[in-house]
Scaffold this motif. Structure first.
Motif, PDB file in Angstrom:
ATOM      1  N   ASP A 212       0.797  -1.234   0.000  1.00 21.70           N
ATOM      2  CA  ASP A 212       0.000   0.000   0.000  1.00 21.70           C
ATOM      3  C   ASP A 212       0.833   1.289   0.000  1.00 21.70           C
ATOM      4  O   ASP A 212       0.590   2.165   0.842  1.00 21.70           O
TER       5      ASP A 212
ATOM      6  N   HIS B  34      -3.805  -1.630   6.292  1.00 22.94           N
ATOM      7  CA  HIS B  34      -2.832  -0.629   6.751  1.00 22.94           C
ATOM      8  C   HIS B  34      -2.494  -0.773   8.251  1.00 22.94           C
ATOM      9  O   HIS B  34      -2.277   0.217   8.935  1.00 22.94           O
TER      10      HIS B  34
ATOM     11  N   HIS C  58       0.611   3.703  -2.041  1.00 19.96           N
ATOM     12  CA  HIS C  58      -0.258   4.839  -2.421  1.00 19.96           C
ATOM     13  C   HIS C  58       0.596   6.032  -2.863  1.00 19.96           C
ATOM     14  O   HIS C  58       0.511   7.129  -2.282  1.00 19.96           O
TER      15      HIS C  58
ATOM     16  N   HIS D 203      -7.241  -0.165  -5.060  1.00 16.81           N
ATOM     17  CA  HIS D 203      -7.054   1.181  -5.624  1.00 16.81           C
ATOM     18  C   HIS D 203      -6.474   1.115  -7.035  1.00 16.81           C
ATOM     19  O   HIS D 203      -6.633   2.060  -7.802  1.00 16.81           O
TER      20      HIS D 203
ATOM     21  N   HIS E 184      -3.863  -3.926   2.483  1.00 15.65           N
ATOM     22  CA  HIS E 184      -5.237  -3.445   2.514  1.00 15.65           C
ATOM     23  C   HIS E 184      -5.671  -2.766   3.812  1.00 15.65           C
ATOM     24  O   HIS E 184      -6.255  -1.686   3.761  1.00 15.65           O
TER      25      HIS E 184
ATOM     26  N   HIS F 208      -3.787  -8.993  -2.025  1.00 16.49           N
ATOM     27  CA  HIS F 208      -3.963  -7.662  -1.428  1.00 16.49           C
ATOM     28  C   HIS F 208      -4.879  -7.702  -0.194  1.00 16.49           C
ATOM     29  O   HIS F 208      -4.563  -7.123   0.843  1.00 16.49           O
TER      30      HIS F 208
ATOM     31  N   ASP G 160      -2.000  -1.569  -4.192  1.00 15.30           N
ATOM     32  CA  ASP G 160      -2.331  -0.164  -3.910  1.00 15.30           C
ATOM     33  C   ASP G 160      -1.119   0.739  -4.151  1.00 15.30           C
ATOM     34  O   ASP G 160      -0.683   1.475  -3.268  1.00 15.30           O
TER      35      ASP G 160
HETATM   36 FE   LIG Z   1      -4.415   0.652   0.646  1.00 18.79          FE
END
Ligand SMILES: [Fe+2]
Length: 300
Positions: free
Chosen positions: A11, A224, A13, A102, A222, A188, A69
């Protein structure tokens, strides 16, 4: 024999978010954009991600797993930026990727993701981008990548594998069970979720397969958060380990960015795996430190 070290981060991001085209801001994305401009841009920071990856690379892992992500709203302009980021993490042979929700934020994003990151997520045998499950053999490991990434309605972040993927996974696990490999499933979504709107909808079917054929370790993102859950395997229980977002500052119940290292070695007929958690300790985002070391396998 020295242990094989697998690093796991998730993740990222990748920030900053490029300015969306007005026509990109429809449906799920409009809410996501609002959410990003209100708070997520404060939480996911590029400097945090870069410091974490620098520390990870200094540990010289043998391989790196990234469980999705990479992007935020799957805007077209996010993909080349995320591609440059993963290239800075490592070469496609040294990094194995699976997509997150995402990365399939809107319909069509799945294809763009597969085109952009295909060389990081294909198997050894038939290198076809965007085909799941795939398997990569590295040292004593078999890394099995699945995609739980599907576009969802606004306010939903569920995952789904589907019958086709589950059937292919069953066949793959059956074959792998005849070799003495340390099998790592990369996915994920966690297999159990407190939040109905964030769950893996066909987790039960996956758990049936795992109970029948087994893997040694499951890695996911996922949620976090730091997490370890245990699932039934044919002989022993299987640990499923989740990590915080690799770019996140601590906020609410979510911890600061961290990653895991798994030192894996064979000891006669059994496997040993020591998990080291490295991340940001006391709100100091300049330095990554060892947070914990656990003997994961055999379980104590
Ligand atoms: Fe995420």
């Amino acid at each position: 024999m020295t242990a094989f070290t697998l690093a796991h981060l998730s993740d990222p991001h990748v920030a900053p978010l490029p300015t969306p085209q007005w026509r990109e801001l429809m449906g799920q994305r409009a809410l996501g954009y609002l959410n990003w401009t209100r708070n997520r841009h404060l939480i996911h920071q590029r400097a945090v991600l870069d410091t974490l990856v620098e520390d990870l690379q200094a540990q010289h892992p043998d391989h790196i797993a990234v469980t999705g992500d990479l992007v935020n709203l799957a805007l077209a302009a996010e993909f080349p930026r995320a591609r440059r980021w993963i290239e800075s993490v490592g070469k496609p042979d040294d990094v194995t990727l699976v997509p997150g929700n995402h990365d399939a934020y809107v319909r069509g994003a799945e294809m763009l993701f597969a085109e952009t990151f295909g060389d990081y997520m294909h198997g050894d045998a038939a290198p076809v981008a965007g085909q799941f499950p795939f398997v990569r053999r590295r040292g004593p490991l078999a890394l099995i990548g699945v995609s739980s990434s599907v576009p969802t309605a606004p306010f939903m972040a569920t995952g789904w594998l589907g019958q086709h993927q589950l059937a292919a996974l069953e066949q793959m696990l059956d074959q792998l069970s005849r070799e003495h490999l340390f099998r790592v499933l990369l996915i994920h979504h966690p297999l159990r979720s407190k939040h109905w709107q964030k769950r893996l909808t066909d987790s039960e079917a996956l758990q049936v397969l795992l109970k029948r054929h087994g893997v040694e370790l499951i890695l996911h993102g996922h949620d976090h958060i730091h997490s370890t859950m245990w699932f039934d395997g044919p002989q022993r229980r299987i640990p499923a380990v989740g990590v915080p977002s690799a770019s996140s500052i601590a906020h609410g119940h979510k911890p600061a960015a961290a990653y895991n290292l798994f030192a894996i070695e064979r000891d006669g007929e059994i496997w040993r795996c020591v998990q080291t958690v490295r991340g940001f300790g006391s709100e100091n985002y300049n330095k990554v430190e060892e947070l914990k070391r656990i003997q994961l396998i055999p379980a104590r």
